[in-house]
Design a protein around this motif. Structure first.
Motif, PDB file in Angstrom:
ATOM      1  N   ILE A  62       2.332  -3.134  10.998  1.00  0.00           N
ATOM      2  CA  ILE A  62       3.091  -2.469  10.134  1.00  0.00           C
ATOM      3  C   ILE A  62       2.403  -1.880   8.927  1.00  0.00           C
ATOM      4  O   ILE A  62       2.222  -0.689   8.631  1.00  0.00           O
ATOM      5  CB  ILE A  62       4.518  -2.705   9.749  1.00  0.00           C
ATOM      6  N   GLU A  63       1.834  -2.884   8.164  1.00  0.00           N
ATOM      7  CA  GLU A  63       1.023  -2.442   6.840  1.00  0.00           C
ATOM      8  C   GLU A  63      -0.388  -1.713   7.503  1.00  0.00           C
ATOM      9  O   GLU A  63      -0.677  -0.597   6.674  1.00  0.00           O
ATOM     10  CB  GLU A  63       0.564  -3.772   6.374  1.00  0.00           C
ATOM     11  N   THR A  80      -4.350   6.183  -2.483  1.00  0.00           N
ATOM     12  CA  THR A  80      -3.772   5.110  -1.790  1.00  0.00           C
ATOM     13  C   THR A  80      -3.648   3.835  -2.925  1.00  0.00           C
ATOM     14  O   THR A  80      -4.895   3.463  -3.184  1.00  0.00           O
ATOM     15  CB  THR A  80      -4.151   4.698  -0.496  1.00  0.00           C
ATOM     16  N   GLU A  91      -0.967   7.831   7.541  1.00  0.00           N
ATOM     17  CA  GLU A  91      -0.525   8.800   6.747  1.00  0.00           C
ATOM     18  C   GLU A  91      -1.908   9.299   6.081  1.00  0.00           C
ATOM     19  O   GLU A  91      -1.713  10.621   5.591  1.00  0.00           O
ATOM     20  CB  GLU A  91       0.126   8.133   5.688  1.00  0.00           C
ATOM     21  N   MET A  92      -2.762   8.619   5.749  1.00  0.00           N
ATOM     22  CA  MET A  92      -4.008   9.053   5.244  1.00  0.00           C
ATOM     23  C   MET A  92      -4.694  10.130   5.929  1.00  0.00           C
ATOM     24  O   MET A  92      -5.297  10.960   5.173  1.00  0.00           O
ATOM     25  CB  MET A  92      -5.003   7.779   5.271  1.00  0.00           C
ATOM     26  N   MET A 117       0.941  -1.451  -0.203  1.00  0.00           N
ATOM     27  CA  MET A 117       0.000   0.013   0.096  1.00  0.00           C
ATOM     28  C   MET A 117       0.772   1.219  -0.207  1.00  0.00           C
ATOM     29  O   MET A 117       1.799   1.441   0.764  1.00  0.00           O
ATOM     30  CB  MET A 117      -0.747   0.098   1.254  1.00  0.00           C
ATOM     31  N   GLU A 134       0.281   2.048   7.906  1.00  0.00           N
ATOM     32  CA  GLU A 134       0.066   3.093   6.896  1.00  0.00           C
ATOM     33  C   GLU A 134      -0.966   3.805   6.671  1.00  0.00           C
ATOM     34  O   GLU A 134      -0.906   4.803   5.933  1.00  0.00           O
ATOM     35  CB  GLU A 134       0.545   2.249   5.547  1.00  0.00           C
ATOM     36  N   GLU A 135      -2.158   3.316   7.117  1.00  0.00           N
ATOM     37  CA  GLU A 135      -3.303   4.261   7.127  1.00  0.00           C
ATOM     38  C   GLU A 135      -3.183   5.569   7.878  1.00  0.00           C
ATOM     39  O   GLU A 135      -3.976   6.687   7.694  1.00  0.00           O
ATOM     40  CB  GLU A 135      -4.464   3.406   7.916  1.00  0.00           C
ATOM     41  N   SER A 186       9.956  -8.097   9.999  1.00  0.00           N
ATOM     42  CA  SER A 186       8.733  -7.604   9.179  1.00  0.00           C
ATOM     43  C   SER A 186       9.387  -6.275   8.494  1.00  0.00           C
ATOM     44  O   SER A 186       8.872  -6.246   7.216  1.00  0.00           O
ATOM     45  CB  SER A 186       7.654  -7.013  10.123  1.00  0.00           C
ATOM     46  N   ARG A 195       8.600  -5.044  -1.577  1.00  0.00           N
ATOM     47  CA  ARG A 195       8.470  -3.860  -2.217  1.00  0.00           C
ATOM     48  C   ARG A 195       9.605  -3.637  -3.491  1.00  0.00           C
ATOM     49  O   ARG A 195       9.148  -3.309  -4.468  1.00  0.00           O
ATOM     50  CB  ARG A 195       8.524  -2.942  -1.308  1.00  0.00           C
ATOM     51  N   LYS A 220       0.721   5.756  -0.562  1.00  0.00           N
ATOM     52  CA  LYS A 220      -0.116   6.903  -0.697  1.00  0.00           C
ATOM     53  C   LYS A 220       0.721   7.907  -1.610  1.00  0.00           C
ATOM     54  O   LYS A 220       1.928   8.078  -1.239  1.00  0.00           O
ATOM     55  CB  LYS A 220      -0.397   7.623   0.546  1.00  0.00           C
ATOM     56  N   LEU A 250       8.989  -6.803   4.083  1.00  0.00           N
ATOM     57  CA  LEU A 250       8.177  -5.697   3.579  1.00  0.00           C
ATOM     58  C   LEU A 250       8.955  -4.874   2.667  1.00  0.00           C
ATOM     59  O   LEU A 250       8.413  -4.797   1.483  1.00  0.00           O
ATOM     60  CB  LEU A 250       7.428  -4.853   4.555  1.00  0.00           C
ATOM     61  N   LYS A 295      -7.382   1.750  -1.509  1.00  0.00           N
ATOM     62  CA  LYS A 295      -8.724   2.334  -0.560  1.00  0.00           C
ATOM     63  C   LYS A 295      -9.472   2.988  -1.294  1.00  0.00           C
ATOM     64  O   LYS A 295      -9.302   3.619  -2.350  1.00  0.00           O
ATOM     65  CB  LYS A 295      -7.854   3.395   0.249  1.00  0.00           C
TER      66      LYS A 295
END
Lengths: 113, 281
Positions: B266-267, A51, B273-274, A1, B270-271, A95, A103, A3, A99, A17
């Protein structure tokens, strides 16, 4: 994900999103594969950021994995000797590495999931 | 303990002016006490303040409530989430609005704690995860009060954190002789928050002393540390605090696949930031 500003979004990228207006109205649903006309319509609605699934854009602002891990260890400096906290640190470290590796793979494949 | 109470009383006198909440929020607090209030009435009231209404809708649509992007009206959100959650959301939407830009880090810390609490509660199958997230969203509300109403003390606390390299809470205890958890507990009482929210706010640094809602207190305590560990937001100092092993085991964290859970967290984070960017509409 990830943004990103709408200016760098390209057709084919996928929304992670739902995009809603300030009033809560759904403008575009999660999972939508973006097209030129959808991007144009969102711009007209003054949407500034989207996003996206995966990590399709290199904004050149991300920290290196090593730097992230160093900062992580710094934050744990006061609880180093505790076995529970050590377990948590190791879980977060693995993690972060996992990740970042995912990526890197995604962006070397040249795009979205 | 009695000196603590005395200190709190002195502080309360010093505070005098509570941060003023919007009229709508005051009305709402009274309204939800009434047994025959309908979600429609409450929805109408909140929506009468457009800015507040929009903020509430954004919060209820965050992933930690489990209906991301799908709640379109406030009355609908009340039916899905209940009055306790809406009360907490409205409070945090208006209280954090009082903060200056310099406290955006605390807002991110709070949102992050709510997200982590949601993920942990759902992973462990705890009941009412929405209420646990709401308690996490409000857990540092005492810090907002220190910042807004005890400005010079706040500056002293920050100076101490930097000069002595101690935690924000240690500096609070030195300067105010009470901490934000206790101030938060007092605020919760002033604002008639239900115990399901006020007990985790009061106990998030000392989860082992909680006599009720131990699970909820433990989740908020752990989430506070984990959101710091992940480097999201700013809780007043840069360090991860010690997690109580007892609290950890109480909710069964010792039995989860920790690397898998952390990756999910962790994933999910990221919200946060939104929320930095207000969507246009």
């Amino acid at each position: 994900m990830q943004k990103v500003p709408i200016e760098v979004v390209k057709p084919g990228m996928v929304l992670a999103k739902t995009v809603t207006s300030d009033a809560g109205m759904v403008l575009c649903g999660e999972g939508t594969e973006l097209t030129d006309s959808i991007i144009e319509r969102l711009k007209q609605k003054n949407v500034s950021h989207l996003t996206l699934k995966g990590h399709p854009v290199d904004l050149g602002d991300s920290k290196s994995t090593e730097q992230k891990v160093n900062e992580l260890k710094e934050r744990f400096s006061r609880v180093q000797s505790d076995p529970l906290m050590q377990n948590i640190l190791e879980a977060i470290e693995s993690s972060i590495i996992a990740l970042d590796t995912e990526r890197k793979d995604e962006s070397s494949e040249g795009g979205h999931q | 303990m009695s000196t603590k109470v005395q200190h709190l009383k002195v502080l309360v006198r010093k505070i005098q002016s509570l941060p003023t909440l919007p009229k709508v929020v005051e009305k709402l607090m009274l309204m939800v006490e009434s047994p025959d209030v309908s979600p429609k009435d409450v929805g109408k009231l909140i929506s009468s303040d457009q800015v507040l209404g929009a903020r509430v809708l954004r919060l209820v649509n965050s992933s930690f409530y489990g209906f991301p992007g799908r709640i379109s009206s406030i009355s609908h959100s009340i039916i899905l989430l209940g009055f306790n959650v809406i009360k907490g959301v409205v409070l945090s939407a208006s209280v954090f609005d009082l903060m200056e830009r310099s406290m955006v880090g605390l807002w991110e810390h709070s949102l992050g704690a709510a997200i982590v609490s949601g993920t942990i509660s759902r992973t462990l199958g705890l009941s009412e995860p929405e209420e646990i997230s709401t308690a996490a969203l409000l857990h540092d509300i005492g810090k907002v009060l220190v910042r807004v109403s005890l400005t010079s003390d706040y500056d002293k606390i920050i100076d101490q954190v930097n000069a002595k390299q101690i935690s924000f809470r240690e500096a609070e205890l030195e300067i105010l002789e009470v901490d934000h958890a206790e101030i938060g507990q007092w605020l919760s009482r002033e604002w008639n928050l239900p115990e399901k929210l006020s007990i985790p706010i009061a106990g998030h640094h000392e989860p082992d002393t909680a006599v009720k809602f131990k699970d909820r207190v433990a989740v908020v305590h752990i989430s506070d540390a984990i959101v710091r560990a992940c480097g999201i937001g700013n809780g007043g100092d840069p360090w991860v605090g010690q997690i109580s092993k007892k609290a950890w085991d109480t909710i069964g964290m010792d039995k989860v696949d920790l690397p898998k859970l952390m990756k999910k967290i962790i994933e999910d984070l990221e919200e946060v930031e939104m929320f930095q960017q207000v969507p246009a509409g």
